[in-house]
Design an enzyme around this catalytic site. Structure first.
Site, mmCIF file in Angstrom:
data_model
loop_
_atom_site.group_PDB
_atom_site.id
_atom_site.type_symbol
_atom_site.label_atom_id
_atom_site.label_comp_id
_atom_site.label_asym_id
_atom_site.label_seq_id
_atom_site.Cartn_x
_atom_site.Cartn_y
_atom_site.Cartn_z
ATOM 1 N N MET A 1 104.650 -91.871 -15.205
ATOM 2 C CA MET A 1 103.608 -91.161 -15.532
ATOM 3 C C MET A 1 103.384 -89.780 -14.707
ATOM 4 O O MET A 1 102.924 -88.960 -15.204
ATOM 5 C CB MET A 1 102.053 -92.184 -14.990
ATOM 6 N N ALA A 2 103.926 -89.809 -13.555
ATOM 7 C CA ALA A 2 103.823 -88.750 -12.708
ATOM 8 C C ALA A 2 105.253 -88.216 -12.015
ATOM 9 O O ALA A 2 106.043 -89.173 -11.952
ATOM 10 C CB ALA A 2 102.734 -88.971 -11.463
ATOM 11 N N GLU A 3 105.410 -87.200 -11.626
ATOM 12 C CA GLU A 3 106.632 -86.790 -10.966
ATOM 13 C C GLU A 3 106.270 -86.077 -9.533
ATOM 14 O O GLU A 3 105.063 -85.679 -9.397
ATOM 15 C CB GLU A 3 107.138 -85.390 -11.741
ATOM 16 N N LYS A 22 102.851 -84.046 -6.173
ATOM 17 C CA LYS A 22 102.707 -85.002 -7.389
ATOM 18 C C LYS A 22 102.040 -84.175 -8.370
ATOM 19 O O LYS A 22 100.817 -83.824 -8.141
ATOM 20 C CB LYS A 22 101.987 -86.365 -6.899
ATOM 21 N N ASP A 123 96.850 -101.962 -7.044
ATOM 22 C CA ASP A 123 98.353 -101.863 -7.519
ATOM 23 C C ASP A 123 99.215 -101.777 -5.920
ATOM 24 O O ASP A 123 100.100 -101.104 -6.126
ATOM 25 C CB ASP A 123 98.164 -100.282 -8.117
#
Length: 282
Positions: A1-3, A22, A123
């Protein structure tokens, strides 16, 4: 979803500091829901300060895309390390104790008026546990954390987090409390020590509806000492009210188990991470 990218933050008189940037993956750029989650992570994280939480240093926007500036840790995450070797009991308990400290702080956080925010991480998983080269343990990714004291904007039935670490009430799309983070800790402890999760469907990647039924059965805890099985069984109780009263009580149980084993701390964890990174055996 994210880098996440390594960057250098510059300041006056030649000041430099490594930071992590991010941002959403290119194919997801412009997704309003994901952008809100990224902004939420930054605004929430900017108010929190604890040694076991990844520090959020800033929020910016470049060419119309949001990015979050995070504390840089020169180590790795536990999910990657676990692909190479499992962790000794004493070291796993140290990690769990550190995570419980961070979560206790998170759950007890208050706003400027002193009112409880009711934050739930939602999470807790090895992929979100970062370890520095000196053995510091930090929980990251507040993008799906929820302030239960505020209006819940999550659509009914929406699940936030990784299915394999979700408590039953999360999988069912029901309202969540801090008890869901205990469940994530319980799954994580089993995985750290045994290399597998306590329910077969969690390793197979079963869909949420199927996992929910499987969680009613006793977990597979082969390879865990009796005292650790007691901790895990309570943390993984199907009903939230049957888990520990709070993360603090779970931490006290972990601390009691630690006292029965050889001491393990940041130095030993840093060595274990370095060995795992080299791909050594058990």
């Amino acid at each position: 979803m994210a880098e996440v990218h390594l960057a250098i933050s510059h300041g006056a008189s030649g000041f430099e500091r490594k930071v992590a940037i991010k941002l959403l993956a290119p194919e997801l750029a412009g997704d309003a829901d994901l952008e809100r989650a990224l902004v939420h992570e930054a605004t929430l994280g900017g108010t929190l300060h604890h040694r076991n939480l990844v520090s959020v240093l800033g929020l910016g926007i470049h060419e119309g895309a949001y990015y979050v500036v995070l504390e840089y840790l020169d180590g790795g995450d536990l999910a990657t390390a676990l692909r190479r070797r499992v962790m000794p009991e004493a070291l796993a308990l140290h990690v769990l104790h550190e995570l419980a400290l961070g979560l206790s702080y998170l759950h007890a956080a208050r706003d400027p008026r002193g009112l409880p925010l009711g934050i739930v991480h939602r999470d807790v998983a090895p992929a979100n546990v970062l370890v520095s080269s000196t053995g510091d343990v930090k929980l990251g990714d507040l993008g799906v954390a929820k302030l239960t004291a505020l209006a819940d904007r999550t659509a009914a039935g929406t699940r936030k987090g990784r299915f394999a670490y979700m408590a039953p009430e999360q999988l069912a799309g029901e309202p969540v409390t801090a008890a869901v983070d205990q469940f994530g800790l319980g799954v994580t402890l089993v995985e750290l020590i045994t290399g597998h999760r306590p329910f077969a469907g969690q390793d197979r990647g079963d869909p949420p509806w199927q996992l929910l039924e499987e969680l009613r059965a006793p977990p597979a805890l082969d390879g865990l000492a009796d005292d650790l099985q007691g901790i895990v069984l309570r943390a993984l109780a199907f009903a939230a009210e049957d888990r520990f009263p709070s993360i603090h009580e779970l931490r006290l149980a972990v601390a009691a188990a630690q006292r029965l084993r050889e001491p393990a701390g940041p130095l030993e964890l840093a060595r274990w991470m370095a060995t795992a990174e080299r791909g050594s055996g058990l």
